[in-house]
Design an enzyme around this catalytic site. Structure first.
Site, PDB file in Angstrom:
ATOM      1  CG  ASP A  15     -20.989  -4.306  10.767  1.00 11.94           C
ATOM      2  OD1 ASP A  15     -21.900  -3.884  10.042  1.00 11.94           O
ATOM      3  OD2 ASP A  15     -20.962  -5.465  11.222  1.00 11.94           O
ATOM      4  CD  GLU A 175     -28.738  -3.029  12.033  1.00  8.84           C
ATOM      5  OE1 GLU A 175     -29.132  -4.024  12.659  1.00  8.84           O
ATOM      6  OE2 GLU A 175     -28.415  -3.070  10.836  1.00  8.84           O
TER       7      GLU A 175
HETATM    8  C1  6LW Z   1     -24.612  -5.600  12.626  1.00  9.88           C
HETATM    9  C2  6LW Z   1     -25.632  -4.618  12.266  1.00  9.88           C
HETATM   10  C3  6LW Z   1     -25.537  -4.745  10.834  1.00  9.88           C
HETATM   11  O1  6LW Z   1     -24.566  -5.936  13.952  1.00  9.88           O
HETATM   12  O2  6LW Z   1     -25.392  -6.051  10.540  1.00  9.88           O
HETATM   13  O3  6LW Z   1     -25.372  -3.670   8.833  1.00  9.88           O
HETATM   14  C4  6LW Z   1     -25.029  -6.695  11.726  1.00  9.88           C
HETATM   15  N1  6LW Z   1     -25.463  -3.729  10.083  1.00  9.88           N
HETATM   16  O4  6LW Z   1     -25.389  -3.331  12.671  1.00  9.88           O
HETATM   17  C5  6LW Z   1     -23.922  -7.651  11.453  1.00  9.88           C
HETATM   18  O5  6LW Z   1     -22.893  -7.003  10.753  1.00  9.88           O
END
Ligand code: 6LW
Length: 516
Positions: A15, A175
């Site tokens: 991230d 996300e």
């Molecule tokens: C994070 C989300 C994700 O909050 O995995 O790959 C989750 N992305 O954005 C945990 O890293």
């Protein structure tokens, strides 16, 4: 031409988010149940990174009590505005979304300023009119999207209700939102597809920070979801940064598999160049695959490359708080009384905690990430456990349910070294190599992609193999929702202590065969 290797930060550093002040770039990654929280890196060229600290170093900023594996801190965003640095993040278990700030990137960060917006992956955006927007995931009935509110940056107070911004291009789990203003367009870049093999980066834009957002006609702008398994997988969760020459780069994470659909050293930070079409859409790496060896047709960075020093020993530094050097972590909120640092001899004494490595708690543990498939790690342990259950040694630790421990312990009244393998609800103990009392023990683990081998010796004996364990069973894909990667750690269990000295971690092969 610029040539470099991906991942730029190997091992469990997922991230990634990046910002720039002049020639200096700063990057943060997630840290979940590990303490201190949010490793902070500095670079002058976006390729070579040196850790300069952690963002969350105090329990008042970071409550990790009782959090599950991969609970705790998720997905930080780093931004700089008016010379003040901000990091927004989610504490998945305690309190949700917040941000902290500092005016000194090398100093302490503020206590959390909480933002009542739900969801995960919070990000901050300053508009030209001074308004500050706060994006995160937005839970809808049976669906997820990206939502946004306006906040008071002094107090974290939500000045507007959360509004739906974009549902993404159709992938699951939209996300990781980040907003950017460029040539009059507000860009909203997100991740979709879940963080596993369908992961991707998509983007949309609008003339207003509130939308409506129109998706890029060629989304996803980055993914390897249709790419053969010997290449990097699960690329996503990107952030954009412009270099001083105006050229754009994307940092993101991805994984290296060891064998079909398995990975165990975590999601790693990578980078690729971004060009903009005439129509104002970003194209990542000219639409080509992201490779371990990258050659980018751009002017070399003006700044000389930083020399990266891999700090291998325990590397205590002269801080009155007596801490480990920056690559080391504890689990959850550690009890500082369990750790005694002896700077003069570069060693650490660890006393057993109220729980062991099998507990979803804070065992007596310090560890650093395994950053290479091919590595060797060793340490000398001085301890004399005299009751069964007392042990101390070297662990390959992924979660409290998945770890291999090479440990000095006591069995039938004798001092022995064993290999304990704990996987899910199974545990085996093997080896039982007898060691003379009072003798310091040399513990060593070597690894390649598939196998860890565990070794023991003393001052008087050569290394002898105690046993081995497969990386397969420490892989993320064997676990319930896990976002972390393997650590090499030192630990003690039971009511006794052990001195650990001359710890070493080293890569044993150049990164040649890493992605075969
Ligand atoms: C994070 C989300 C994700 O909050 O995995 O790959 C989750 N992305 O954005 C945990 O890293």
């Amino acid at each position: 031409m610029i040539s470099y290797k991906n991942p730029i930060i190997p091992g469990f550093y997922p991230d990634p988010s990046v910002c720039r002040v002049g020639q200096d770039y700063y990057l943060v990654t997630s840290s979940f149940e590990f303490f201190p929280g949010i490793p902070l890196f500095h670079s002058r060229d976006l390729i070579h990174w040196t850790q300069i600290g952690h963002v969350l170093t105090r329990k008042s900023q970071l409550n990790l009590e009782g959090c599950q594996s991969s609970g705790g801190l998720w997905a930080p965003t780093i931004r700089v505005h008016d010379n003040r640095f901000y990091v927004s993040v989610t504490n998945f278990d305690h309190g949700g979304n917040f941000f902290v700030w500092t005016d000194d990137i090398h100093g302490e960060w503020s206590d959390p300023i909480w933002v009542k917006q739900g969801g995960i992956d919070p990000s901050l955006f300053w508009d030209v009119d001074g308004k500050v927007y706060f994006q995160s995931t937005y839970d809808m009935e049976d669906d997820q999207a990206i939502g946004q509110c306006q906040i008071d940056i002094e107090t974290g107070e939500m000045l507007t209700e959360t509004e739906l911004l974009w549902k993404g291009s159709g992938g699951k789990y939209p996300e990781a939102p980040h907003m950017f203003l460029r040539n009059g367009w507000y860009y909203l870049m997100i991740a979709e597809g879940g963080t596993e093999y369908g992961h991707m980066v998509t983007i949309a834009r609008s003339k207003s920070p509130k939308g409506p957002f129109e998706g890029c006609p060629f989304n996803p702008i980055l993914t390897h979801r249709d790419t053969m398994l010997h290449h990097f997988q699960a690329l996503g969760h990107g952030d954009l940064i412009d270099a001083p020459d105006g050229k754009t780069w994307m940092v993101f994470h991805g994984i290296r598999t060891t064998q079909y659909m398995l990975h165990h050293i975590g999601r790693e930070t990578m980078i690729a160049p971004v060009e903009w079409t005439e129509d104002g859409w970003p194209v990542v790496n000219a639409g080509r695959k992201i490779l371990p060896d990258m050659t980018v047709d751009r002017e070399p960075f003006a700044e000389p490359l930083m020399v990266v020093q891999s700090s291998c020993n325990i590397g205590l530094y002269s801080d009155i708080r007596e801490e480990l050097s920056l690559e080391w972590n504890y689990l959850r909120n550690p009890d500082p009384r369990l750790y005694v640092f002896d700077k003069e001899h570069d060693r650490i004494r660890i006393h057993g905690a109220r729980c062991g490595l099998n507990a979803c708690d804070s065992p007596a543990f310090v560890g650093r990430r395994q950053q290479h498939f091919d590595m060797k790690s060793e340490v000398w342990v001085d301890c004399d456990p005299c009751e069964e259950g007392e042990m101390a040694g070297l662990t390959i630790y992924h979660t409290y349910e998945h770890h291999y421990d090479l440990a000095v312990t006591c069995a039938a009244g004798a001092k022995v070294v064993v290999l304990r393998k704990h996987v899910g609800d199974m545990e085996t103990v093997e080896g039982f190599v007898t060691i003379p009392e009072k003798e310091k023990v040399h513990l060593c683990v070597t690894s390649d992609k598939k196998v860890y081998e565990f070794w023991v010796g003393t001052q008087k004996t050569d290394l002898k193999k105690v046993g081995q364990g497969r990386s397969q069973l420490l892989s993320t894909e064997c676990m319930p929702m896990t976002f972390t990667g393997c650590y090499v750690g030192l630990f003690a269990e039971g009511n006794h202590h052990a001195w650990f000295e001359r710890f070493r971690y080293m890569q044993t092969e150049l990164r040649s065969s890493e992605n075969e």
